[in-house]
Design a protein around this motif. Structure first.
Motif, PDB file in Angstrom:
ATOM      1  N   HIS A  37       0.411  -0.785   0.021  1.00 25.99           N
ATOM      2  CA  HIS A  37       0.208   0.567  -0.442  1.00 25.99           C
ATOM      3  C   HIS A  37       0.571   1.288  -0.364  1.00 25.99           C
ATOM      4  O   HIS A  37       2.009   1.265   0.812  1.00 25.99           O
ATOM      5  CB  HIS A  37      -1.338  -0.005   1.421  1.00 25.99           C
ATOM      6  N   ARG A  38       0.344   2.128  -1.174  1.00 23.74           N
ATOM      7  CA  ARG A  38       1.501   2.936  -0.724  1.00 23.74           C
ATOM      8  C   ARG A  38       1.009   4.145  -0.001  1.00 23.74           C
ATOM      9  O   ARG A  38      -0.052   5.448   0.174  1.00 23.74           O
ATOM     10  CB  ARG A  38       1.473   3.825  -2.236  1.00 23.74           C
ATOM     11  N   ILE A  39       1.193   4.486   1.503  1.00 25.90           N
ATOM     12  CA  ILE A  39       0.890   5.039   2.242  1.00 25.90           C
ATOM     13  C   ILE A  39       1.181   6.427   1.940  1.00 25.90           C
ATOM     14  O   ILE A  39       2.133   6.769   1.668  1.00 25.90           O
ATOM     15  CB  ILE A  39       1.004   4.637   4.076  1.00 25.90           C
ATOM     16  N   ILE A  40      -0.092   7.437   2.529  1.00 26.11           N
ATOM     17  CA  ILE A  40      -0.345   8.960   2.302  1.00 26.11           C
ATOM     18  C   ILE A  40      -0.518   9.783   2.874  1.00 26.11           C
ATOM     19  O   ILE A  40      -1.277   9.128   4.114  1.00 26.11           O
ATOM     20  CB  ILE A  40      -0.693   8.962   0.912  1.00 26.11           C
ATOM     21  N   MET A  41      -0.489  10.908   2.942  1.00 29.79           N
ATOM     22  CA  MET A  41      -0.070  12.305   4.116  1.00 29.79           C
ATOM     23  C   MET A  41      -1.896  12.478   3.369  1.00 29.79           C
ATOM     24  O   MET A  41      -1.708  13.034   2.524  1.00 29.79           O
ATOM     25  CB  MET A  41       0.492  12.658   4.891  1.00 29.79           C
ATOM     26  N   TYR A  42      -2.912  13.105   4.246  1.00 29.55           N
ATOM     27  CA  TYR A  42      -3.842  14.122   3.265  1.00 29.55           C
ATOM     28  C   TYR A  42      -4.186  14.867   4.786  1.00 29.55           C
ATOM     29  O   TYR A  42      -4.989  14.452   5.941  1.00 29.55           O
ATOM     30  CB  TYR A  42      -5.081  13.052   2.384  1.00 29.55           C
ATOM     31  N   PHE A 232      -4.687  -2.474 -20.644  1.00 24.48           N
ATOM     32  CA  PHE A 232      -5.841  -1.774 -20.411  1.00 24.48           C
ATOM     33  C   PHE A 232      -5.775  -0.407 -18.909  1.00 24.48           C
ATOM     34  O   PHE A 232      -5.285   0.375 -18.853  1.00 24.48           O
ATOM     35  CB  PHE A 232      -7.144  -2.102 -20.153  1.00 24.48           C
ATOM     36  N   LEU A 233      -5.099  -1.589 -17.499  1.00 20.17           N
ATOM     37  CA  LEU A 233      -4.354  -1.060 -16.333  1.00 20.17           C
ATOM     38  C   LEU A 233      -3.511  -0.013 -16.847  1.00 20.17           C
ATOM     39  O   LEU A 233      -3.837   1.106 -15.754  1.00 20.17           O
ATOM     40  CB  LEU A 233      -4.206  -2.177 -15.771  1.00 20.17           C
ATOM     41  N   ASP A 234      -2.791  -0.666 -17.184  1.00 16.67           N
ATOM     42  CA  ASP A 234      -1.472   0.695 -17.854  1.00 16.67           C
ATOM     43  C   ASP A 234      -2.258   2.664 -18.639  1.00 16.67           C
ATOM     44  O   ASP A 234      -2.289   3.005 -17.629  1.00 16.67           O
ATOM     45  CB  ASP A 234      -1.148   0.141 -18.556  1.00 16.67           C
ATOM     46  N   ARG A 235      -2.352   1.991 -18.922  1.00 23.30           N
ATOM     47  CA  ARG A 235      -3.559   3.067 -19.945  1.00 23.30           C
ATOM     48  C   ARG A 235      -4.902   3.449 -19.286  1.00 23.30           C
ATOM     49  O   ARG A 235      -4.417   5.508 -18.649  1.00 23.30           O
ATOM     50  CB  ARG A 235      -3.593   2.972 -21.320  1.00 23.30           C
ATOM     51  N   PHE A 236      -5.364   3.403 -18.395  1.00 19.56           N
ATOM     52  CA  PHE A 236      -6.500   3.625 -17.313  1.00 19.56           C
ATOM     53  C   PHE A 236      -5.689   4.479 -16.100  1.00 19.56           C
ATOM     54  O   PHE A 236      -6.011   5.781 -15.761  1.00 19.56           O
ATOM     55  CB  PHE A 236      -7.411   2.347 -17.007  1.00 19.56           C
ATOM     56  N   LEU A 237      -5.022   3.931 -15.601  1.00 23.60           N
ATOM     57  CA  LEU A 237      -4.469   4.482 -14.764  1.00 23.60           C
ATOM     58  C   LEU A 237      -3.831   5.785 -14.854  1.00 23.60           C
ATOM     59  O   LEU A 237      -3.779   6.594 -14.022  1.00 23.60           O
ATOM     60  CB  LEU A 237      -3.214   3.226 -14.079  1.00 23.60           C
ATOM     61  N   LYS A 238      -2.996   5.637 -15.825  1.00 21.15           N
ATOM     62  CA  LYS A 238      -2.432   6.966 -16.223  1.00 21.15           C
ATOM     63  C   LYS A 238      -2.888   8.300 -16.977  1.00 21.15           C
ATOM     64  O   LYS A 238      -3.064   9.483 -16.328  1.00 21.15           O
ATOM     65  CB  LYS A 238      -1.226   6.976 -17.784  1.00 21.15           C
ATOM     66  N   PHE A 239      -4.452   7.793 -16.971  1.00 17.98           N
ATOM     67  CA  PHE A 239      -5.207   8.609 -17.340  1.00 17.98           C
ATOM     68  C   PHE A 239      -6.210   9.432 -16.080  1.00 17.98           C
ATOM     69  O   PHE A 239      -6.061  10.857 -15.865  1.00 17.98           O
ATOM     70  CB  PHE A 239      -6.757   7.503 -18.111  1.00 17.98           C
ATOM     71  N   LEU A 240      -6.052   8.142 -15.396  1.00 20.78           N
ATOM     72  CA  LEU A 240      -6.502   8.979 -14.074  1.00 20.78           C
ATOM     73  C   LEU A 240      -5.541   9.802 -13.032  1.00 20.78           C
ATOM     74  O   LEU A 240      -6.244  10.767 -12.028  1.00 20.78           O
ATOM     75  CB  LEU A 240      -6.714   7.687 -13.073  1.00 20.78           C
ATOM     76  N   LYS A 241      -4.286   9.407 -13.655  1.00 19.81           N
ATOM     77  CA  LYS A 241      -3.289   9.984 -12.672  1.00 19.81           C
ATOM     78  C   LYS A 241      -3.264  11.708 -12.954  1.00 19.81           C
ATOM     79  O   LYS A 241      -3.215  12.484 -12.187  1.00 19.81           O
ATOM     80  CB  LYS A 241      -1.730   9.602 -12.671  1.00 19.81           C
ATOM     81  N   VAL A 245      -6.992  11.745  -9.338  1.00 17.30           N
ATOM     82  CA  VAL A 245      -7.969  11.642  -8.707  1.00 17.30           C
ATOM     83  C   VAL A 245      -6.719  10.659  -7.492  1.00 17.30           C
ATOM     84  O   VAL A 245      -4.685  10.716  -7.596  1.00 17.30           O
ATOM     85  CB  VAL A 245      -8.241   9.713  -8.686  1.00 17.30           C
ATOM     86  N   ASP A 246      -6.825  11.178  -5.955  1.00 15.27           N
ATOM     87  CA  ASP A 246      -6.198  10.449  -5.239  1.00 15.27           C
ATOM     88  C   ASP A 246      -6.068   9.078  -4.419  1.00 15.27           C
ATOM     89  O   ASP A 246      -4.673   8.559  -4.313  1.00 15.27           O
ATOM     90  CB  ASP A 246      -6.770  11.354  -3.812  1.00 15.27           C
ATOM     91  N   GLU A 247      -6.758   8.360  -4.998  1.00 10.77           N
ATOM     92  CA  GLU A 247      -6.730   6.369  -5.249  1.00 10.77           C
ATOM     93  C   GLU A 247      -7.856   6.173  -5.707  1.00 10.77           C
ATOM     94  O   GLU A 247      -9.284   6.794  -6.271  1.00 10.77           O
ATOM     95  CB  GLU A 247      -7.647   6.037  -3.822  1.00 10.77           C
ATOM     96  N   VAL A 248      -7.311   4.607  -6.802  1.00 16.79           N
ATOM     97  CA  VAL A 248      -8.555   3.989  -7.486  1.00 16.79           C
ATOM     98  C   VAL A 248      -8.295   3.176  -6.588  1.00 16.79           C
ATOM     99  O   VAL A 248      -8.204   2.054  -6.589  1.00 16.79           O
ATOM    100  CB  VAL A 248      -7.672   4.140  -8.906  1.00 16.79           C
ATOM    101  N   ARG A 249      -9.615   2.539  -6.705  1.00 15.23           N
ATOM    102  CA  ARG A 249     -10.232   1.526  -5.657  1.00 15.23           C
ATOM    103  C   ARG A 249     -10.966   0.447  -7.365  1.00 15.23           C
ATOM    104  O   ARG A 249     -11.505   0.889  -8.070  1.00 15.23           O
ATOM    105  CB  ARG A 249     -11.818   1.966  -5.195  1.00 15.23           C
ATOM    106  N   PHE A 250     -10.016  -0.568  -7.312  1.00 12.93           N
ATOM    107  CA  PHE A 250     -10.598  -1.572  -8.243  1.00 12.93           C
ATOM    108  C   PHE A 250     -11.340  -2.608  -7.990  1.00 12.93           C
ATOM    109  O   PHE A 250     -11.191  -3.474  -6.577  1.00 12.93           O
ATOM    110  CB  PHE A 250      -9.317  -2.607  -8.468  1.00 12.93           C
ATOM    111  N   LEU A 251     -12.650  -2.996  -8.613  1.00 18.15           N
ATOM    112  CA  LEU A 251     -13.245  -3.363  -8.050  1.00 18.15           C
ATOM    113  C   LEU A 251     -13.958  -5.011  -8.872  1.00 18.15           C
ATOM    114  O   LEU A 251     -13.897  -5.077 -10.544  1.00 18.15           O
ATOM    115  CB  LEU A 251     -14.786  -3.706  -7.107  1.00 18.15           C
ATOM    116  N   GLU A 252     -14.094  -6.446  -8.829  1.00 17.65           N
ATOM    117  CA  GLU A 252     -14.388  -7.612 -10.255  1.00 17.65           C
ATOM    118  C   GLU A 252     -15.300  -7.274  -9.582  1.00 17.65           C
ATOM    119  O   GLU A 252     -16.606  -6.972  -9.285  1.00 17.65           O
ATOM    120  CB  GLU A 252     -13.772  -8.911  -9.817  1.00 17.65           C
ATOM    121  N   TYR A 288       1.331   5.989 -11.938  1.00 19.65           N
ATOM    122  CA  TYR A 288      -0.131   5.861 -11.566  1.00 19.65           C
ATOM    123  C   TYR A 288      -0.400   6.131 -10.481  1.00 19.65           C
ATOM    124  O   TYR A 288      -0.008   6.606  -8.660  1.00 19.65           O
ATOM    125  CB  TYR A 288       0.268   4.500 -11.195  1.00 19.65           C
ATOM    126  N   PRO A 289      -1.534   6.753 -10.231  1.00 20.28           N
ATOM    127  CA  PRO A 289      -2.192   7.318  -8.323  1.00 20.28           C
ATOM    128  C   PRO A 289      -1.926   5.770  -7.734  1.00 20.28           C
ATOM    129  O   PRO A 289      -1.914   4.484  -8.115  1.00 20.28           O
ATOM    130  CB  PRO A 289      -4.278   7.734  -8.933  1.00 20.28           C
TER     131      PRO A 289
END
Length: 384
Positions: A37-42, A232-241, A245-252, A288-289
């Motif tokens: 996990h990339r622990i961040i400060m907010y 796809f995930l590479d392109r999508f995450l760079k788009f969101l970066k 956005v502060d975080e991306v949550r992936f669900l199946e 990535y975010p």
């Protein structure tokens, strides 16, 4: 991160030791919960991932104690997060939406207040307000303000109808974060998934408003089988970066709602493995975010239904999770103590017709046994 709350973590370690467990097992519990996990400060506080409260905070301490007791010290489930569906109304019609399996309706303000008072008694510390589309309900700032000292509030939304004035009211009331539904960078495809011509535009506009208002901004992305690949995930995450956005949550996709009739959409081990692997990759890739993949979380802690989280539908029926249609009782009408007893009887909840047990086996065991399964593809991303 742990310095300010070191006495708390130390006291929990001693409690762990008194129950007969080795102290190094307690350390492993903490390490497993923070690894990859990339622990961040907010806003002056730390965040491991958004399914946990910020720390230091009283809410985090309660959630931490509940997790420890769930896995080692307790004999009954102790969920710390509740998803509260306040309305079934929604301007969109997503094929993977789980809410269609539950009762339709809309909770009144006084009913939400009553539910939150009871959830407080259950030691719940986090509330995810969902629907339907929760922003269609106008009493949210009042309710959040009333309970802002008791719960961490998030709103899971399409972003529909969000404007800056309303966002500022929610921020002032104590809203912790928005989770916006966005499953692809392709506007035409997303609008087709949602069944609305302006869905993509509204989502991006709402994300910008949330960022501008200073609210923790997440994207909730349901990754269908055709998108469970690193390209796809590479392109999508760079788009969101680029959206910051502060975080991306992936669900199946899970077999609930319309998906009970579309088994072709459900993941096999190879696809699920990719959503587990992307968590590890994104933790170290600053292109990535921050990423939280629910399959990765479940590969560590197993199914959280009933023991980490519960779901309440728009008529007040309490369920182990938002993919399990059978209820444990109505929190507005039935005896509350009886509902808690029903919850306690679940023990370690095993998903049956909704989430196949063999899938949980390869989540946990196969992943540990063969981490190189998708290494050849993931190495391409690590080099970027």
């Amino acid at each position: 991160m742990l310095l300010r709350d070191f006495p708390f973590f130390l006291s929990q370690g001693f409690k762990f030791r008194k129950k007969g467990f080795a102290f190094n097992k307690y350390i492993k519990f903490i390490m497993d919960g923070t690894r990859n996990h990339r622990i961040i400060m907010y806003e002056g506080k730390f965040l491991i991932y958004s399914f946990l409260p910020f720390l230091p905070s009283l809410q985090f301490k309660k959630a931490f104690i509940n997790l420890i007791e769930n896995f080692y010290l307790g004999s009954t489930p102790k969920p710390y997060l509740a998803m509260l569906s306040i309305t079934s109304k929604c301007p969109f019609n997503c094929f993977y939406c789980s809410s269609k399996a539950f009762h339709e309706g809309e909770l009144k303000r006084k009913e939400v207040v009553e539910i939150l008072k009871k959830l407080k008694k259950m030691q719940i510390t986090m509330i995810s307000l969902t629907g339907g589309e929760p922003l269609l309900v106008d009493y949210l700032p009042d309710v959040i303000k009333q309970f802002s000292k008791d719960f961490v509030f998030q709103i899971l939304t399409s972003g529909y109808s969000l404007d800056e004035h309303y966002a500022r009211d929610l921020k002032k009331a104590g809203l912790s974060g928005f989770g916006f539904s966005l499953d692809t960078f392709n506007s035409e495809e997303f609008n087709r998934i949602r069944g609305g011509k302006l869905a993509f535009e509204k989502a991006l506009e709402a994300i910008e408003i949330s960022k501008r208002t200073g609210i923790y901004t997440m994207v909730n992305a349901v990754i269908t089988k055709d998108k469970a690949n690193f390209e796809f995930l590479d392109r999508f995450l760079k788009f969101l970066k680029n959206l910051e956005v502060d975080e991306v949550r992936f669900l199946e996709p899970l077999p609930c709602g319309e998906l009970t009739h579309r088994p072709v959409e459900l993941f096999d081990p190879e696809h699920l493995k990719i959503l587990i692997e992307i968590q590890r990759i994104a933790c170290r890739n600053r292109a990535y975010p921050k990423v939280t993949s629910l399959p990765y979380i479940e590969s560590l802690w197993g199914c959280g239904a009933g023991n980490q989280h519960v779901y309440i539908d728009p008529q007040g029926f309490l369920h182990p999770c938002n993919f399990y249609a059978s209820s444990l009782g109505n929190i507005l009408r039935d005896d509350f103590d009886k509902i808690v007893q029903n919850l306690n009887k679940l023990g370690k909840f095993e998903k049956n017709f909704l989430c196949k047990k063999e899938r949980r086996i390869y989540e946990k065991e196969l992943y540990i046994r063969d981490r190189s399964l998708c290494a050849s593809e993931s190495d391409k991303i690590r080099k970027n």
